[in-house]
Design a protein around this motif. Structure first.
Motif, PDB file in Angstrom:
ATOM      1  N   THR A  29     146.250  93.133  25.993  1.00 55.16           N
ATOM      2  CA  THR A  29     146.008  91.990  26.868  1.00 55.16           C
ATOM      3  C   THR A  29     145.297  90.943  26.031  1.00 55.16           C
ATOM      4  N   ASN A  30     145.281  89.717  26.502  1.00 56.16           N
ATOM      5  CA  ASN A  30     144.547  88.697  25.755  1.00 56.16           C
ATOM      6  C   ASN A  30     143.888  87.716  26.713  1.00 56.16           C
ATOM      7  N   TYR A  31     142.752  87.254  26.284  1.00 53.76           N
ATOM      8  CA  TYR A  31     141.982  86.261  27.027  1.00 53.76           C
ATOM      9  C   TYR A  31     141.732  85.091  26.096  1.00 53.76           C
ATOM     10  N   ASN A  32     141.755  83.912  26.665  1.00 55.86           N
ATOM     11  CA  ASN A  32     141.447  82.727  25.872  1.00 55.86           C
ATOM     12  C   ASN A  32     139.957  82.444  25.962  1.00 55.86           C
ATOM     13  N   ARG A  33     139.390  82.096  24.835  1.00 52.98           N
ATOM     14  CA  ARG A  33     137.971  81.747  24.801  1.00 52.98           C
ATOM     15  C   ARG A  33     137.800  80.481  23.977  1.00 52.98           C
ATOM     16  N   ARG A  34     136.782  79.771  24.310  1.00 49.19           N
ATOM     17  CA  ARG A  34     136.512  78.519  23.614  1.00 49.19           C
ATOM     18  C   ARG A  34     135.616  78.780  22.413  1.00 49.19           C
ATOM     19  N   GLU A  35     136.023  78.253  21.264  1.00 51.75           N
ATOM     20  CA  GLU A  35     135.233  78.349  20.042  1.00 51.75           C
ATOM     21  C   GLU A  35     135.069  76.926  19.515  1.00 51.75           C
ATOM     22  N   GLY A  36     133.925  76.345  19.840  1.00 52.82           N
ATOM     23  CA  GLY A  36     133.719  74.935  19.504  1.00 52.82           C
ATOM     24  C   GLY A  36     134.607  74.066  20.379  1.00 52.82           C
ATOM     25  N   GLU A  37     135.434  73.261  19.749  1.00 55.94           N
ATOM     26  CA  GLU A  37     136.342  72.381  20.488  1.00 55.94           C
ATOM     27  C   GLU A  37     137.740  72.967  20.660  1.00 55.94           C
ATOM     28  N   THR A  38     137.984  74.135  20.101  1.00 57.25           N
ATOM     29  CA  THR A  38     139.319  74.731  20.186  1.00 57.25           C
ATOM     30  C   THR A  38     139.290  76.019  21.011  1.00 57.25           C
ATOM     31  N   TRP A  39     140.467  76.406  21.480  1.00 57.96           N
ATOM     32  CA  TRP A  39     140.629  77.641  22.230  1.00 57.96           C
ATOM     33  C   TRP A  39     141.275  78.691  21.330  1.00 57.96           C
ATOM     34  N   LYS A  40     140.759  79.893  21.386  1.00 59.60           N
ATOM     35  CA  LYS A  40     141.277  81.009  20.597  1.00 59.60           C
ATOM     36  C   LYS A  40     141.715  82.121  21.545  1.00 59.60           C
ATOM     37  N   SER A  41     142.746  82.845  21.131  1.00 59.82           N
ATOM     38  CA  SER A  41     143.189  84.008  21.883  1.00 59.82           C
ATOM     39  C   SER A  41     142.397  85.223  21.411  1.00 59.82           C
ATOM     40  N   ASP A  42     141.922  86.011  22.344  1.00 60.59           N
ATOM     41  CA  ASP A  42     141.111  87.182  22.033  1.00 60.59           C
ATOM     42  C   ASP A  42     141.845  88.432  22.541  1.00 60.59           C
ATOM     43  N   PRO A  43     142.695  89.051  21.691  1.00 60.08           N
ATOM     44  CA  PRO A  43     143.454  90.227  22.153  1.00 60.08           C
ATOM     45  C   PRO A  43     142.566  91.461  22.295  1.00 60.08           C
ATOM     46  N   GLN A  44     142.883  92.273  23.286  1.00 55.40           N
ATOM     47  CA  GLN A  44     142.195  93.529  23.542  1.00 55.40           C
ATOM     48  C   GLN A  44     143.249  94.628  23.689  1.00 55.40           C
ATOM     49  N   TRP A  45     142.997  95.809  23.135  1.00 55.05           N
ATOM     50  CA  TRP A  45     143.907  96.947  23.259  1.00 55.05           C
ATOM     51  C   TRP A  45     143.309  97.976  24.203  1.00 55.05           C
ATOM     52  N   HIS A  46     144.160  98.527  25.072  1.00 56.34           N
ATOM     53  CA  HIS A  46     143.734  99.504  26.065  1.00 56.34           C
ATOM     54  C   HIS A  46     144.596 100.754  25.918  1.00 56.34           C
ATOM     55  N   ARG A  47     143.968 101.909  25.834  1.00 55.19           N
ATOM     56  CA  ARG A  47     144.674 103.187  25.723  1.00 55.19           C
ATOM     57  C   ARG A  47     144.742 103.801  27.111  1.00 55.19           C
ATOM     58  N   ILE A  48     145.976 104.079  27.556  1.00 56.31           N
ATOM     59  CA  ILE A  48     146.205 104.538  28.920  1.00 56.31           C
ATOM     60  C   ILE A  48     146.942 105.876  28.867  1.00 56.31           C
ATOM     61  N   THR A  49     146.577 106.778  29.761  1.00 58.49           N
ATOM     62  CA  THR A  49     147.167 108.105  29.832  1.00 58.49           C
ATOM     63  C   THR A  49     148.169 108.168  30.974  1.00 58.49           C
ATOM     64  N   LEU A  50     149.369 108.690  30.677  1.00 60.05           N
ATOM     65  CA  LEU A  50     150.413 108.860  31.687  1.00 60.05           C
ATOM     66  C   LEU A  50     150.786 110.331  31.800  1.00 60.05           C
ATOM     67  N   PHE A  51     150.989 110.797  33.022  1.00 57.17           N
ATOM     68  CA  PHE A  51     151.413 112.167  33.298  1.00 57.17           C
ATOM     69  C   PHE A  51     152.724 112.138  34.077  1.00 57.17           C
ATOM     70  N   ASP A  52     153.403 113.266  34.102  1.00 53.57           N
ATOM     71  CA  ASP A  52     154.539 113.562  34.966  1.00 53.57           C
ATOM     72  C   ASP A  52     155.613 112.477  34.973  1.00 53.57           C
ATOM     73  N   LYS A  53     155.971 112.003  36.170  1.00 50.75           N
ATOM     74  CA  LYS A  53     157.100 111.075  36.322  1.00 50.75           C
ATOM     75  C   LYS A  53     156.870 109.718  35.665  1.00 50.75           C
ATOM     76  N   LEU A  54     155.627 109.311  35.540  1.00 57.55           N
ATOM     77  CA  LEU A  54     155.360 108.033  34.874  1.00 57.55           C
ATOM     78  C   LEU A  54     155.781 108.096  33.407  1.00 57.55           C
ATOM     79  N   ARG A  55     155.672 109.263  32.805  1.00 55.26           N
ATOM     80  CA  ARG A  55     156.114 109.435  31.412  1.00 55.26           C
ATOM     81  C   ARG A  55     157.611 109.181  31.296  1.00 55.26           C
ATOM     82  N   ASP A  56     158.375 109.601  32.307  1.00 52.88           N
ATOM     83  CA  ASP A  56     159.828 109.426  32.287  1.00 52.88           C
ATOM     84  C   ASP A  56     160.223 107.954  32.278  1.00 52.88           C
ATOM     85  N   ARG A  57     159.425 107.096  32.853  1.00 54.56           N
ATOM     86  CA  ARG A  57     159.736 105.659  32.890  1.00 54.56           C
ATOM     87  C   ARG A  57     159.680 105.011  31.509  1.00 54.56           C
ATOM     88  N   LEU A  58     159.018 105.650  30.573  1.00 50.43           N
ATOM     89  CA  LEU A  58     158.908 105.092  29.226  1.00 50.43           C
ATOM     90  C   LEU A  58     160.232 105.115  28.474  1.00 50.43           C
TER      91      LEU A  58
END
Length: 112
Positions: A29-58
């Protein structure tokens, strides 16, 4: 009354790590943040666990797909070298592909 803690993530599918009974995925995911007069994208990584039928959707996903994941937040603890470590676990209850990305098929990534 039941007390709950939930998450809702919309982001781009990254790494897929299948295991015997569970699959872990990374979603950016990413959020925009202001750094001085410019905007920067701040990406974040999230580790998510899937079980059973949700795994099949991959099987229909590719790296870079825009996905929506909902679920519950859990906590776990484990020992490393005699010290207790704590972690926050994101456990998926829902998974949907919102838009296809231009990455390689998830099956190709899973084999690496």
């Amino acid at each position: 009354m039941q007390n709950i803690v939930e998450f809702h993530i919309i982001g781009r599918l990254g790494r897929i790590d299948p295991a015997k009974n569970v699959t872990h995925i990374s979603v950016a995911t990413n959020y925009n943040r202001r750094e001085g007069e410019t905007w920067k994208s701040d990406p974040q990584w999230h580790r998510i666990t899937l079980f059973d039928k949700l795994r099949d959707r991959l099987t229909n996903t590719t790296i870079g797909d825009l996905v929506r994941i909902t679920g519950r937040i859990g906590q776990s603890k484990y020992k490393v070298d005699g010290h207790t470590q704590y972690s926050v676990d994101l456990i998926a209850d829902g998974f949907a592909i919102l838009a296809k990305g231009r990455g390689k098929p998830a099956a190709d990534e899973a084999g690496e």
